[in-house]
Design a protein around this motif. Structure first.
Motif, mmCIF file in Angstrom:
data_model
loop_
_atom_site.group_PDB
_atom_site.id
_atom_site.type_symbol
_atom_site.label_atom_id
_atom_site.label_comp_id
_atom_site.label_asym_id
_atom_site.label_seq_id
_atom_site.Cartn_x
_atom_site.Cartn_y
_atom_site.Cartn_z
ATOM 1 N N ASP A 1 0.835 -1.206 0.000
ATOM 2 C CA ASP A 1 0.000 0.000 0.000
ATOM 3 C C ASP A 1 0.869 1.255 0.000
ATOM 4 O OD1 ASP A 1 -2.213 -1.591 0.033
ATOM 5 O OD2 ASP A 1 -2.592 -1.405 2.183
ATOM 6 N N ASP A 2 1.934 1.235 0.816
ATOM 7 C CA ASP A 2 2.844 2.390 0.856
ATOM 8 C C ASP A 2 3.505 2.603 -0.501
ATOM 9 O OD1 ASP A 2 2.235 2.737 3.490
ATOM 10 O OD2 ASP A 2 4.025 1.734 4.261
ATOM 11 N N LEU A 3 3.903 1.497 -1.127
ATOM 12 C CA LEU A 3 4.559 1.594 -2.433
ATOM 13 C C LEU A 3 3.604 2.159 -3.479
ATOM 14 C CD1 LEU A 3 7.182 0.988 -3.946
ATOM 15 C CD2 LEU A 3 6.312 -1.305 -4.430
ATOM 16 N N GLU A 4 2.366 1.718 -3.426
ATOM 17 C CA GLU A 4 1.368 2.220 -4.371
ATOM 18 C C GLU A 4 1.123 3.710 -4.167
ATOM 19 O OE1 GLU A 4 -1.301 2.228 -7.471
ATOM 20 O OE2 GLU A 4 0.137 0.689 -6.857
ATOM 21 N N GLU A 5 1.083 4.132 -2.907
ATOM 22 C CA GLU A 5 0.880 5.550 -2.606
ATOM 23 C C GLU A 5 2.059 6.380 -3.107
ATOM 24 O OE1 GLU A 5 -0.902 8.959 -1.360
ATOM 25 O OE2 GLU A 5 -1.755 6.935 -1.471
ATOM 26 N N LEU A 6 3.276 5.862 -2.926
ATOM 27 C CA LEU A 6 4.460 6.573 -3.419
ATOM 28 C C LEU A 6 4.436 6.693 -4.940
ATOM 29 C CD1 LEU A 6 7.237 4.996 -1.151
ATOM 30 C CD2 LEU A 6 6.423 7.357 -1.089
ATOM 31 N N ARG A 7 3.993 5.644 -5.607
ATOM 32 C CA ARG A 7 3.915 5.689 -7.074
ATOM 33 C C ARG A 7 2.881 6.701 -7.550
ATOM 34 N NH1 ARG A 7 4.255 -0.890 -7.757
ATOM 35 N NH2 ARG A 7 6.555 -1.039 -7.823
ATOM 36 N N LYS A 8 1.781 6.793 -6.819
ATOM 37 C CA LYS A 8 0.767 7.794 -7.173
ATOM 38 C C LYS A 8 1.325 9.204 -6.996
ATOM 39 C CE LYS A 8 -3.355 5.040 -6.121
ATOM 40 N NZ LYS A 8 -4.534 4.895 -5.226
ATOM 41 N N ARG A 9 2.056 9.400 -5.886
ATOM 42 C CA ARG A 9 2.673 10.713 -5.662
ATOM 43 C C ARG A 9 3.673 11.036 -6.762
ATOM 44 N NH1 ARG A 9 5.321 10.802 -0.002
ATOM 45 N NH2 ARG A 9 6.174 12.730 -0.900
ATOM 46 N N LYS A 10 4.427 10.018 -7.158
ATOM 47 C CA LYS A 10 5.402 10.213 -8.230
ATOM 48 C C LYS A 10 4.710 10.655 -9.517
ATOM 49 C CE LYS A 10 8.571 7.626 -11.215
ATOM 50 N NZ LYS A 10 9.142 6.294 -11.516
ATOM 51 N N LYS A 11 3.610 9.998 -9.825
ATOM 52 C CA LYS A 11 2.876 10.334 -11.040
ATOM 53 C C LYS A 11 2.362 11.772 -10.993
ATOM 54 C CE LYS A 11 -1.092 8.870 -13.827
ATOM 55 N NZ LYS A 11 -2.245 7.946 -13.909
ATOM 56 N N THR A 12 1.832 12.158 -9.822
ATOM 57 C CA THR A 12 1.295 13.514 -9.674
ATOM 58 C C THR A 12 2.395 14.561 -9.813
ATOM 59 O OG1 THR A 12 -0.451 12.711 -8.201
ATOM 60 C CG2 THR A 12 0.046 15.060 -8.127
ATOM 61 N N ILE A 13 3.516 14.334 -9.118
ATOM 62 C CA ILE A 13 4.623 15.297 -9.164
ATOM 63 C C ILE A 13 5.189 15.393 -10.579
ATOM 64 C CG2 ILE A 13 6.971 15.736 -8.343
ATOM 65 C CD1 ILE A 13 6.161 14.564 -5.663
#
Length: 432
Positions: A355-367
């Protein structure tokens, strides 16, 4: 007053003015827009409407106020707030020192912790109310007490609170995402559409929402019955659904009880052993024993009964060997249970890491999207500057540089995020 405060500021760089509330200071904004246009050649501030957070809160309130949950939640807090004697009575009766939280009437969505606490203390509150009813505790004689007493009579009150909690949890991620200083406005339309779909999916047919555009969503007639899912398919949340299932089970049990009694009275002797088994199970059961223990005790009882009593049980070699190995089997059982718990804990840890990894990937996509957007805007501004001269060209070049710096800053954040993703991935591989 405003002019004095901003006298030292370069208002040409002003982009927008925030508003705290859906209907606050519109006149001020209109006057500011007019002045800005006069000073800077017709240019005005970016207008994105009033405070959207208040609008969301008011929409949420509109959906739940009919149930009177606000009165109940306020009453639960008020009943014990700043009343030491009553709090002491509550703690003595319930053996609990956990009390309801304060309800905020103008921020309904942010009352999620209040509802969670209300559900947590509800069993203790029922004990306290019963103690008051049986005169084991003093009657507060307040409006708050009367409100709670009336709510307890509502058989659906817990289901309503659980439904409130489910909807609030749907709102919370969206609110958190847009309570930020990050330039996320370009994504508001898309995220708002997804948020709206997540709410509509609870009672609107999915095929109508599958490929619906933002404009189509605003035109969707939710009052049209043909657009609704079947009543039994309405998503009210797991908590509310569980409450209703329990209520349905008990109501069906009560209704069918006389019929079951008649059937028991006409059981043939062929069922007598089964019926006796029910009684035996009741005798061997004690508090907090698991299924394996019940089975083991039943085996012992049946074996003793087979031989006509405890003193008549033959002490065979097999029985003695079994007794000798009992401790070993018990240790093996405990080892197996520990292994199962370790596997379960490992699975939970893996799930949390994923879940943490998925959240980090979403943040990466947004940034990344923000950075690319800033870079494109910088390039566009630089191209415009090439066609200008003098002060205008300098302004555009300055703006382009600021945008490019913003893009580079986001790329720097992206590098840090990449390292976090790599570290989290390594952690996940170790777990596996």
């Amino acid at each position: 007053m405003f002019q004095e405060c901003v006298n030292q500021l370069h208002l040409r760089s002003l982009v927008s003015v925030s508003m705290d509330g859906p209907n606050v200071n519109w006149k001020f904004l209109d006057l500011l827009q007019e002045e800005h246009a006069q000073l800077y050649g017709g240019k005005q501030l970016v207008t994105v409407g009033s405070c959207g957070l208040h609008t969301l809160h008011n929409a949420f309130k509109c959906g739940f106020v009919a149930w009177g949950l606000d009165r109940l939640l306020k009453a639960m807090h008020t009943l014990f707030n700043n009343v030491p004697a009553r709090r002491e009575n509550y703690m003595q009766v319930t053996k609990s020192s956990v009390f309801p939280l304060s309800f905020c009437a103008h921020r309904w969505v942010e009352n999620l912790p209040v509802v969670e606490r209300a559900l947590a203390v509800w069993p203790s509150l029922l004990i306290y109310m019963e103690a008051v009813r049986t005169k084991k505790a003093p009657n507060p004689g307040t409006g708050s007490y009367d409100t709670i007493a009336a709510a307890i009579k509502d058989p659906l009150i817990l289901a309503k609170l659980h439904f409130y909690m489910a909807i609030a949890r749907t709102f919370t991620p969206f609110l958190k995402r847009y309570q930020t200083d990050e330039p996320v406005m370009p994504f508001l339309g898309r995220d708002l559409a997804e948020f709206l779909k997540s709410l509509l999916r609870r009672f609107i047919k999915r095929e109508l929402l599958q490929d619906a555009t933002t404009v189509q969503l605003t035109r969707l007639d939710i009052t049209e019955r043909k657009n609704w899912v079947r009543l039994q398919d309405v998503d009210i949340g797991l908590g509310a659904e569980s409450i209703l299932k329990v209520m349905l089970y008990w109501s069906s049990s009560v209704l069918s009880c006389p019929l079951r009694g008649e059937k028991l009275l006409i059981l043939s002797h062929g069922q007598a052993s089964v019926e006796r088994g029910f009684s035996v199970n009741k005798e061997v059961e004690t508090t907090n024993i698991m299924g394996d223990t019940v089975v083991a005790r039943r085996l012992v009882c049946d074996y003793v009964a087979l031989h006509g009593g405890v003193t008549k049980v033959p002490l065979t070699k097999e029985l003695l060997k079994s007794v000798e190995a009992a401790r070993t089997r018990y240790r093996d059982y405990l080892t197996e249970e520990r292994r199962k718990k370790e596997l379960e804990a490992k699975g939970q840890k893996r799930k949390a890491a994923e879940d943490d990894l998925e959240e980090l990937r979403k943040r990466k996509k947004t940034i990344l999207e923000v950075s690319q957007g800033l870079a494109r805007e910088a390039d566009k501004t630089a191209e415009e500057a090439e066609a200008k001269s003098g002060t205008k060209m300098a302004e555009l070049i300055s703006k382009s540089n600021i945008l490019r710096k913003g893009s580079k800053k986001k790329l720097a954040e992206l590098e840090i995020l990449e390292k976090e993703i790599e570290a989290k991935g390594a952690e996940l591989r170790k777990i596996e």
